[in-house]
Design a protein around this motif. Structure first.
Motif, mmCIF file in Angstrom:
data_model
loop_
_atom_site.group_PDB
_atom_site.id
_atom_site.type_symbol
_atom_site.label_atom_id
_atom_site.label_comp_id
_atom_site.label_asym_id
_atom_site.label_seq_id
_atom_site.Cartn_x
_atom_site.Cartn_y
_atom_site.Cartn_z
ATOM 1 N N MET A 1 32.851 -74.437 -4.364
ATOM 2 C CA MET A 1 31.623 -73.829 -4.835
ATOM 3 C C MET A 1 31.822 -73.308 -6.252
ATOM 4 O O MET A 1 32.878 -72.786 -6.574
ATOM 5 C CB MET A 1 31.208 -72.672 -3.932
ATOM 6 N N ARG A 2 30.806 -73.474 -7.054
ATOM 7 C CA ARG A 2 30.853 -73.008 -8.439
ATOM 8 C C ARG A 2 29.923 -71.820 -8.628
ATOM 9 O O ARG A 2 28.959 -71.648 -7.895
ATOM 10 C CB ARG A 2 30.421 -74.125 -9.374
ATOM 11 N N GLN A 3 30.222 -71.042 -9.649
ATOM 12 C CA GLN A 3 29.395 -69.871 -9.936
ATOM 13 C C GLN A 3 28.347 -70.233 -10.981
ATOM 14 O O GLN A 3 28.641 -70.906 -11.972
ATOM 15 C CB GLN A 3 30.265 -68.724 -10.429
ATOM 16 N N TYR A 4 27.115 -69.768 -10.750
ATOM 17 C CA TYR A 4 25.992 -70.017 -11.647
ATOM 18 C C TYR A 4 25.225 -68.728 -11.881
ATOM 19 O O TYR A 4 25.270 -67.810 -11.055
ATOM 20 C CB TYR A 4 25.008 -71.028 -11.029
ATOM 21 N N GLU A 5 24.533 -68.675 -13.008
ATOM 22 C CA GLU A 5 23.551 -67.637 -13.254
ATOM 23 C C GLU A 5 22.186 -68.306 -13.177
ATOM 24 O O GLU A 5 21.961 -69.340 -13.803
ATOM 25 C CB GLU A 5 23.737 -66.999 -14.625
ATOM 26 N N LEU A 6 21.297 -67.731 -12.408
ATOM 27 C CA LEU A 6 19.944 -68.245 -12.248
ATOM 28 C C LEU A 6 18.986 -67.205 -12.822
ATOM 29 O O LEU A 6 18.907 -66.089 -12.315
ATOM 30 C CB LEU A 6 19.631 -68.497 -10.768
ATOM 31 N N THR A 7 18.307 -67.562 -13.887
ATOM 32 C CA THR A 7 17.298 -66.697 -14.478
ATOM 33 C C THR A 7 15.932 -67.220 -14.058
ATOM 34 O O THR A 7 15.645 -68.401 -14.222
ATOM 35 C CB THR A 7 17.400 -66.695 -16.019
ATOM 36 N N VAL A 8 15.118 -66.325 -13.509
ATOM 37 C CA VAL A 8 13.801 -66.703 -13.013
ATOM 38 C C VAL A 8 12.757 -65.792 -13.646
ATOM 39 O O VAL A 8 12.962 -64.585 -13.743
ATOM 40 C CB VAL A 8 13.722 -66.593 -11.474
ATOM 41 N N ILE A 9 11.646 -66.398 -14.069
ATOM 42 C CA ILE A 9 10.515 -65.636 -14.597
ATOM 43 C C ILE A 9 9.387 -65.762 -13.582
ATOM 44 O O ILE A 9 8.946 -66.860 -13.260
ATOM 45 C CB ILE A 9 10.045 -66.158 -15.958
ATOM 46 N N PHE A 10 8.959 -64.607 -13.069
ATOM 47 C CA PHE A 10 7.855 -64.545 -12.115
ATOM 48 C C PHE A 10 6.599 -64.036 -12.820
ATOM 49 O O PHE A 10 6.694 -63.353 -13.840
ATOM 50 C CB PHE A 10 8.190 -63.582 -10.970
ATOM 51 N N PRO A 11 5.415 -64.306 -12.262
ATOM 52 C CA PRO A 11 4.184 -63.742 -12.813
ATOM 53 C C PRO A 11 4.183 -62.213 -12.690
ATOM 54 O O PRO A 11 4.876 -61.647 -11.851
ATOM 55 C CB PRO A 11 3.080 -64.341 -11.940
ATOM 56 N N LEU A 12 3.397 -61.554 -13.519
ATOM 57 C CA LEU A 12 3.332 -60.093 -13.496
ATOM 58 C C LEU A 12 2.610 -59.550 -12.266
ATOM 59 O O LEU A 12 2.873 -58.422 -11.853
ATOM 60 C CB LEU A 12 2.630 -59.576 -14.755
ATOM 61 N N GLU A 13 1.700 -60.322 -11.684
ATOM 62 C CA GLU A 13 0.945 -59.844 -10.533
ATOM 63 C C GLU A 13 1.897 -59.608 -9.365
ATOM 64 O O GLU A 13 2.713 -60.457 -9.034
ATOM 65 C CB GLU A 13 -0.133 -60.860 -10.121
ATOM 66 N N ASP A 14 1.774 -58.427 -8.728
ATOM 67 C CA ASP A 14 2.699 -58.048 -7.662
ATOM 68 C C ASP A 14 2.686 -59.004 -6.483
ATOM 69 O O ASP A 14 3.745 -59.332 -5.937
ATOM 70 C CB ASP A 14 2.395 -56.625 -7.167
ATOM 71 N N ASP A 15 1.503 -59.475 -6.066
ATOM 72 C CA ASP A 15 1.454 -60.362 -4.910
ATOM 73 C C ASP A 15 2.138 -61.695 -5.197
ATOM 74 O O ASP A 15 2.860 -62.232 -4.358
ATOM 75 C CB ASP A 15 0.019 -60.570 -4.436
#
Length: 93
Positions: A1-15
């Motif tokens: 197994m290798r190590q990764y960084e996952l950057t995710v951008i979500f919408p501002l709306e809470d739901d």
């Protein structure tokens, strides 16, 4: 197994943010990914407009996964409407 960084951008709306995050975590665990660390970076401006959005909630995950699973997750994340953008980066050991 290798190590990764996952950057995710979500919408501002809470739901949408909660739904996207729950789906992302379910997809990661279903594919045998080990989540080592999660950092909430917060609300930030996007470098350019994506899907008529100028801001998003950034979350940084440090994960361990097999390289074959990254390609599978890439296809799954493209179909998730509650993710604005994501990026996998392999961490050199």
């Amino acid at each position: 197994m290798r190590q990764y960084e996952l950057t995710v951008i979500f919408p501002l709306e809470d739901d949408q943010h909660k739904a996207g995050r729950e789906q992302l975590l379910a997809d990661l665990t279903a594919n045998g990914v080990e989540i080592e660390k999660t950092d909430e970076v917060g609300d930030r401006d996007l470098a350019y407009e994506i899907n008529k959005r100028k801001r998003g909630k950034y979350v940084l995950f440090t994960i361990k996964a097999d390289p074959e699973k990254i390609a599978t997750l890439d296809r799954i994340f493209k179909l998730n409407a509650n993710i604005v953008k994501y990026l996998f980066v392999r961490v050199e050991e």
